[in-house]
Design an enzyme around this catalytic site. Structure first.
Site, PDB file in Angstrom:
ATOM      1  N   GLY A 213       1.596   5.151   3.632  1.00 47.13           N
ATOM      2  CA  GLY A 213       2.466   3.980   3.047  1.00 47.13           C
ATOM      3  C   GLY A 213       3.675   4.863   2.178  1.00 47.13           C
ATOM      4  O   GLY A 213       4.663   4.528   2.218  1.00 47.13           O
TER       5      GLY A 213
ATOM      6  N   GLY B 262       0.863  -0.984   0.068  1.00 45.86           N
ATOM      7  CA  GLY B 262       0.035   0.203   0.076  1.00 45.86           C
ATOM      8  C   GLY B 262       0.923   1.385  -0.036  1.00 45.86           C
ATOM      9  O   GLY B 262       0.495   2.143   0.744  1.00 45.86           O
ATOM     10  N   ALA B 263       1.711   1.292  -0.956  1.00 47.41           N
ATOM     11  CA  ALA B 263       3.063   2.389  -0.828  1.00 47.41           C
ATOM     12  C   ALA B 263       2.476   3.357  -1.757  1.00 47.41           C
ATOM     13  O   ALA B 263       3.663   4.404  -1.961  1.00 47.41           O
ATOM     14  CB  ALA B 263       4.495   1.607  -1.018  1.00 47.41           C
TER      15      ALA B 263
ATOM     16  N   SER C 299      -5.599  -1.145  13.628  1.00 45.28           N
ATOM     17  CA  SER C 299      -6.456   0.357  14.029  1.00 45.28           C
ATOM     18  C   SER C 299      -6.964   0.260  15.216  1.00 45.28           C
ATOM     19  O   SER C 299      -7.150  -1.156  15.840  1.00 45.28           O
ATOM     20  CB  SER C 299      -7.506   0.522  12.823  1.00 45.28           C
ATOM     21  OG  SER C 299      -8.346   1.523  13.337  1.00 45.28           O
TER      22      SER C 299
ATOM     23  N   SER D 160      -0.046   5.524  -1.370  1.00 48.39           N
ATOM     24  CA  SER D 160      -1.033   6.643  -0.884  1.00 48.39           C
ATOM     25  C   SER D 160      -0.425   6.721   0.457  1.00 48.39           C
ATOM     26  O   SER D 160      -0.209   5.852   0.978  1.00 48.39           O
ATOM     27  CB  SER D 160      -2.338   6.299  -1.178  1.00 48.39           C
ATOM     28  OG  SER D 160      -2.725   5.108  -0.353  1.00 48.39           O
ATOM     29  N   GLY D 161      -1.087   7.832   1.155  1.00 46.38           N
ATOM     30  CA  GLY D 161      -1.377   8.056   2.624  1.00 46.38           C
ATOM     31  C   GLY D 161       0.034   7.670   3.293  1.00 46.38           C
ATOM     32  O   GLY D 161       1.305   8.109   2.881  1.00 46.38           O
TER      33      GLY D 161
ATOM     34  N   TYR E 197     -14.728  -3.670   8.892  1.00 51.23           N
ATOM     35  CA  TYR E 197     -13.414  -3.104   9.232  1.00 51.23           C
ATOM     36  C   TYR E 197     -12.822  -3.413  10.489  1.00 51.23           C
ATOM     37  O   TYR E 197     -11.602  -3.858  10.553  1.00 51.23           O
ATOM     38  CB  TYR E 197     -13.568  -1.394   8.852  1.00 51.23           C
ATOM     39  CG  TYR E 197     -12.161  -0.842   9.042  1.00 51.23           C
ATOM     40  CD1 TYR E 197     -11.337  -0.943   7.933  1.00 51.23           C
ATOM     41  CD2 TYR E 197     -11.687  -0.101  10.175  1.00 51.23           C
ATOM     42  CE1 TYR E 197     -10.239  -0.279   7.963  1.00 51.23           C
ATOM     43  CE2 TYR E 197     -10.542   0.567  10.121  1.00 51.23           C
ATOM     44  CZ  TYR E 197      -9.731   0.305   9.001  1.00 51.23           C
ATOM     45  OH  TYR E 197      -8.648   1.202   8.856  1.00 51.23           O
TER      46      TYR E 197
END
Length: 320
Positions: A44, A38-39, A171, A41-42, A204
């Protein structure tokens, strides 16, 4: 860890770069080969960027070649001004597809690419029910099963390059009911009522709890191979992951958000902080160990591990 409550308050605002400075040369980051999922965006991007600028050799994983190239180009501009010797390399893989994961891992191993830190950062939050290419409920399928399959395939490389670490981005929302395996099986079936028990927040929560259990289970099973694992809450990050949540405008006024630079801090901490072996399997928040993942028993972990293995075995049995 020796961190008191007043220190914890201060640590909420630490950035990933602050963690690099805190660890100094003792972290051996310049000898690290790190894969970040997940690198593109955000947090990552920020996790991979910070570690590369600190001297690590970083593989940035994404499913879009266009986005990967954009991120790599931007980071390389900064690396050109750096003397640390770090680097970034893009690797394509779609965690929504077990076949894609297998293809990636096979090539990674065939190319004899070293790896001693695996950061399972990618995550999705769905607003409607969906399934992966392999028919799994998509949030659990991407956030846990895809990562678990990737880890399983790359484990020989991690063992060969040990001591190694696995960092699982979970989370604070993992707190809630235990995994409902019957409901998860139903949502991953072809039944016409497969979405009956699905819920936006529930899916989630279940996936993020699976992240915590996965880190605990990995820690127990691979400690003799010099593999340690950690899960973490990065904070509520100012990204678009939950931008469509109901009442999001109201929530913004009451829930303090972190920047991506602050959100990446705990991931970097768990990846490179010296001496974390004594906290193997535990849950971190604000670059501080907590007891939020400690309540699960060995029986819980055993049930979870067997379920994960069963799902992977069933869904990959016919992969070429």
């Amino acid at each position: 860890m020796g961190i008191n409550s007043s220190q914890t308050l201060r640590r909420k605002n630490l950035t990933a770069q602050d963690i690099i400075h805190e660890c100094n040369e003792q972290s051996k980051v310049k000898q690290s080969y790190i894969l970040v999922t997940g690198a593109t965006s955000g947090i990552g991007i920020e996790t991979g960027r910070t570690l590369a600028l600190a001297g690590a050799k970083v593989y940035l994983m994404g499913r879009s070649e266009t986005k990967l190239q954009e991120v790599i180009t931007n980071i390389n501009k900064e690396l050109q001004q750096s003397t640390t010797g770090g680097s970034v390399q893009g690797v394509l893989c779609d965690l929504n597809s077990l076949a894609s994961i297998k293809t990636f891992a096979q090539k990674f191993i065939q190319d004899n690419m070293p790896l001693n830190i695996l950061i399972l950062n990618a995550g999705i939050f769905n607003y409607k029910f969906a399934q992966t290419i392999d028919g799994l409920e998509q949030v659990m399928g991407v956030n846990h099963i895809g990562h678990a399959y990737l880890t399983k395939l790359l484990m020989p490389v991690l063992i060969a390059n040990n001591p190694s670490r696995i960092v699982v981005v979970s989370s604070e929302l993992q707190w809630g009911p235990p995994l409902n395996y019957q409901a998860l099986e139903q949502m991953s079936s072809a039944s016409t009522n497969r979405s009956k028990s699905w819920g936006m927040l529930r899916s989630y929560q279940q996936s993020k709890l699976a992240n915590v259990l996965f880190a605990r289970a990995l820690a127990a099973r691979y400690k003799d191979k010099q593999i340690t694992a950690y899960s973490l809450h990065p904070g509520v990050i100012d990204t678009n992951l939950t931008s469509q949540l109901p009442l999001q405008g109201v929530l913004k006024k009451f829930i303090p958000k972190k920047t991506p630079e602050q959100g990446a801090a705990t991931s970097v901490f768990c990846a490179i902080k010296p001496g974390l072996e004594t906290e193997n399997g535990r849950f971190f928040q604000d670059s501080t160990v907590t007891d939020l993942g400690d309540k699960w028993t060995e029986d819980d972990l055993d049930t979870f591990w067997k379920w994960t293995e069963k799902i992977i075995d069933e869904r990959t049995a016919n992969l070429s």
